[in-house]
Enzyme design. Structure first.
Site, short mmCIF file in Angstrom:
data_model
loop_
_atom_site.label_atom_id
_atom_site.label_comp_id
_atom_site.label_asym_id
_atom_site.label_seq_id
_atom_site.Cartn_x
_atom_site.Cartn_y
_atom_site.Cartn_z
N THR A 158 92.10 22.13 -18.27
CA THR A 158 90.80 22.32 -18.94
C THR A 158 90.97 23.30 -20.10
O THR A 158 91.66 24.31 -19.95
CB THR A 158 89.77 22.84 -17.92
OG1 THR A 158 89.68 21.91 -16.86
CG2 THR A 158 88.40 23.04 -18.55
N TYR A 233 100.82 34.48 -5.42
CA TYR A 233 99.80 35.32 -4.76
C TYR A 233 98.65 35.62 -5.73
O TYR A 233 97.49 35.68 -5.33
CB TYR A 233 100.45 36.60 -4.20
CG TYR A 233 101.60 36.23 -3.30
CD1 TYR A 233 101.38 35.74 -2.02
CD2 TYR A 233 102.92 36.27 -3.77
CE1 TYR A 233 102.42 35.31 -1.22
CE2 TYR A 233 103.97 35.85 -2.97
CZ TYR A 233 103.72 35.36 -1.70
OH TYR A 233 104.75 34.92 -0.92
N GLU A 242 87.40 31.42 -8.70
CA GLU A 242 87.21 30.05 -9.20
C GLU A 242 86.27 29.28 -8.29
O GLU A 242 85.43 28.52 -8.75
CB GLU A 242 88.55 29.30 -9.13
CG GLU A 242 89.42 29.51 -10.28
CD GLU A 242 90.59 28.50 -10.27
OE1 GLU A 242 91.70 28.98 -10.37
OE2 GLU A 242 90.37 27.28 -10.17
N HIS A 338 65.65 7.36 -9.11
CA HIS A 338 65.32 7.06 -10.51
C HIS A 338 65.36 5.55 -10.78
O HIS A 338 65.03 5.12 -11.90
CB HIS A 338 66.31 7.74 -11.47
CG HIS A 338 65.92 9.14 -11.86
ND1 HIS A 338 66.08 10.23 -11.02
CD2 HIS A 338 65.38 9.64 -13.00
CE1 HIS A 338 65.66 11.31 -11.63
NE2 HIS A 338 65.21 10.99 -12.83
N GLY A 339 65.80 4.78 -9.79
CA GLY A 339 65.88 3.33 -9.98
C GLY A 339 66.80 2.98 -11.15
O GLY A 339 67.75 3.71 -11.44
N GLY A 363 89.86 22.54 -8.40
CA GLY A 363 89.73 23.91 -7.87
C GLY A 363 89.92 23.97 -6.36
O GLY A 363 89.54 24.95 -5.72
C1 LIG Z 1 88.87 17.38 -14.74
C2 LIG Z 1 89.92 18.25 -14.11
C3 LIG Z 1 90.14 19.53 -14.60
C4 LIG Z 1 91.15 20.33 -14.06
N1 LIG Z 1 91.43 21.56 -14.63
C5 LIG Z 1 92.55 22.23 -14.24
C6 LIG Z 1 92.98 23.42 -14.93
O1 LIG Z 1 92.33 23.88 -15.87
N2 LIG Z 1 94.13 24.02 -14.53
C7 LIG Z 1 94.88 23.54 -13.50
O2 LIG Z 1 95.92 24.12 -13.20
N3 LIG Z 1 94.49 22.43 -12.81
C8 LIG Z 1 93.35 21.76 -13.15
N4 LIG Z 1 92.96 20.63 -12.48
C9 LIG Z 1 93.75 20.18 -11.35
C10 LIG Z 1 93.03 20.26 -10.02
O3 LIG Z 1 92.93 21.60 -9.57
C11 LIG Z 1 93.79 19.34 -9.05
O4 LIG Z 1 93.48 18.00 -9.44
C12 LIG Z 1 93.44 19.57 -7.61
O5 LIG Z 1 93.93 20.80 -7.17
C13 LIG Z 1 94.02 18.46 -6.70
O6 LIG Z 1 95.36 18.26 -7.00
P1 LIG Z 1 95.90 16.76 -7.28
O7 LIG Z 1 95.00 16.13 -8.27
O8 LIG Z 1 97.35 16.85 -7.62
O9 LIG Z 1 95.73 16.00 -5.91
P2 LIG Z 1 96.77 15.98 -4.70
O10 LIG Z 1 97.24 17.34 -4.39
O11 LIG Z 1 97.78 14.94 -4.98
O12 LIG Z 1 95.81 15.48 -3.54
C14 LIG Z 1 95.17 14.19 -3.60
C15 LIG Z 1 94.10 14.15 -2.53
O13 LIG Z 1 94.71 14.25 -1.25
C16 LIG Z 1 93.88 14.96 -0.36
N5 LIG Z 1 94.61 16.13 0.17
C17 LIG Z 1 95.40 17.01 -0.51
N6 LIG Z 1 95.89 17.95 0.32
C18 LIG Z 1 95.41 17.67 1.56
C19 LIG Z 1 95.53 18.26 2.85
N7 LIG Z 1 96.25 19.38 3.02
N8 LIG Z 1 94.91 17.66 3.90
C20 LIG Z 1 94.17 16.54 3.75
N9 LIG Z 1 93.99 15.94 2.54
C21 LIG Z 1 94.60 16.50 1.47
C22 LIG Z 1 92.62 15.38 -1.16
O14 LIG Z 1 91.61 14.43 -0.93
C23 LIG Z 1 93.09 15.31 -2.59
O15 LIG Z 1 92.03 15.04 -3.50
C24 LIG Z 1 91.92 19.84 -12.98
C25 LIG Z 1 91.66 18.56 -12.46
C26 LIG Z 1 90.70 17.77 -13.02
C27 LIG Z 1 90.50 16.37 -12.47
#
Ligand SMILES: Cc1cc2nc3c(=O)[nH]c(=O)nc-3n(C[C@H](O)[C@H](O)[C@H](O)COP(=O)(O)OP(=O)(O)OC[C@H]3O[C@@H](n4cnc5c(N)ncnc54)[C@H](O)[C@@H]3O)c2cc1C
Length: 377
Positions: A158, A233, A242, A338-339, A363
């Site tokens: 972001t 950490y 956050e 809102h339909g 987050g």
């Molecule tokens: C619009 C947007 C803005 C963002 N902005 C930033 C940013 O500014 N800086 C930054 O560093 N990151 C950013 N992110 C990254 C965001 O923090 C990650 O997408 C998020 O932490 C999930 O990581 P991933 O997408 O790799 O999903 P993965 O880690 O691959 O996980 C996929 C899905 O698996 C499931 N899952 C994961 N772990 C577990 C568990 N332990 N147990 C059960 N289910 C689980 C969850 O449903 C998860 O959604 C952004 C993401 C988006 C989409």
């Protein structure tokens, strides 16, 4: 009423006025262009909204996590999630890394321009192959004389294209897992650093999201933020902030979506009477209002614990999981009531429905939050 309550009330009034006057009527084009104009952040800086938690000597407000919750809730009420997240990443997700771990010289160099909105910040942790599992990042930072050389890429960042200053997580000891992560300050324009693809998203469309590429990007050793190998950490600590912001933003969005829907169902007529006369609709909306009030109290409780310096990982994780899921329930029903108009592009509910979806993922995904809670039960 104590002093902080007075201060927070005044802050809430001025944020609400600002959002109603300067954001709601103007933010449509920001969605179309894919970013919030810099001038908007500068104006928010001038009004004192960007440094609520920082020292008065840097132009900040000297407040605590309760101010983060308030800022996030009011920005959430703007109905433009992309605008809200642009600001909150700068104020409560990226720049706290500098203030928590920065040396006096680093803080002096960057903080005044961050608080004034002259420099926009981003935090770059996530990578194409590592999101929830922060210790799995692969970007490498190798020491070479008086420099570190960064190699790797970041995903979903972001403020990725527009930022001036990035706080970038990289492995300084790739064999050491969570004990081998460090954070670096990387300025826009540093040779070897470039912004990759700008990412098109389902929602949060006025927020700029991009890939970042570090191709032997050389930064001076003085750009290391905090101690070497302590970055994991620092990231975990800042997650509390956050998550308070994202949870509270969700409650602002949910409250506003309900207000818009209440207004709509009280005037829209079907079968000879306003929709509000249907018991099923008004009971459903009443329950959602009750749940949003509960969610708001939960996130405020977490923020108050944080303000007292108490361990609040369980409460913050509960709030992030609960509020993000609840927001999605709320916008689903609000769109339903809102339909057809709720499905049309110019309605705020259509945008809020799309914006809400990412909040159970970004987050800290709901499942990851619930694991944090479970560890503490
Ligand atoms: C619009 C947007 C803005 C963002 N902005 C930033 C940013 O500014 N800086 C930054 O560093 N990151 C950013 N992110 C990254 C965001 O923090 C990650 O997408 C998020 O932490 C999930 O990581 P991933 O997408 O790799 O999903 P993965 O880690 O691959 O996980 C996929 C899905 O698996 C499931 N899952 C994961 N772990 C577990 C568990 N332990 N147990 C059960 N289910 C689980 C969850 O449903 C998860 O959604 C952004 C993401 C988006 C989409």
């Amino acid at each position: 009423m104590d002093d902080i309550a007075d201060t927070l009330r005044l802050l809430q009034e001025s944020l609400r006025r600002y959002v109603e006057k300067e954001v709601l009527p103007k933010a449509g084009p920001w969605e179309a262009q894919g970013f919030v104009p810099r001038e908007v952040l500068r104006e928010m800086g001038r009004l004192g909204f960007l440094g609520l938690r920082y020292g008065e000597e840097f132009g900040g407000g000297g407040l605590d996590a309760r101010a983060t919750a308030l800022l996030a809730e009011e920005l959430g009420r703007s109905t433009f999630g992309g605008f809200a997240i642009t600001v909150l990443v700068h104020t409560d997700m990226a720049s706290p890394h500098l203030v928590n771990a920065g040396s006096p010289a680093q803080i002096r160099k960057y903080l005044p321009k961050i608080v004034s909105g002259e420099w926009i910040t981003a935090v770059a942790v996530t990578e194409p192959d590592a999101g929830s599992d922060v210790k799995g990042i692969r970007t490498r930072a190798r020491r070479d004389g008086g420099d570190y050389v960064l190699k790797g890429s970041k995903m979903f960042i972001t403020n990725g294209a527009l930022a001036d200053v990035y706080f970038v997580a990289a492995k300084t000891d790739p064999e050491a897992g969570s004990k081998g992560v460090s954070i670096f300050i990387v300025e826009k324009g540093t040779p070897g650093f470039s912004v990759g693809r700008k990412l098109e998203k389902m929602g949060w469309r006025s927020s700029d999201t991009a890939e970042l590429v570090f191709d032997d990007c050389r930064v001076p050793a003085e750009n290391l933020l905090g101690e070497e190998n302590r970055g994991f950490y620092a990231i975990m600590k800042n997650f509390q902030n956050e998550r308070i912001a994202i949870a509270s933003m969700a409650m602002g969005e949910a409250a506003k979506a309900l207000e818009l829907t209440l207004e709509y169902v009280k005037t829209r007529k079907a079968f000879g009477a306003p929709l509000w006369d249907k018991q099923a609709i008004r009971q459903r909306l009443s329950m959602l209002c009750a749940r949003v009030e509960a969610g708001r109290q939960l996130v405020r409780h977490a923020a108050a614990l944080d303000a007292q310096g108490r361990d609040c990982v369980k409460e913050v994780s509960m709030a992030k999981a609960y509020c993000a899921e609840l927001l999605n329930d709320v916008v689903y029903d609000c769109l339903q009531f809102h339909g057809g108009f709720g499905y049309i592009k110019e309605s705020a509910i259509e945008r809020m429905y799309r914006d809400a979806r990412v909040q159970t993922i970004g987050g800290g995904a709901t499942e990851v939050m619930l694991e944090e809670v479970a560890k503490r039960l």
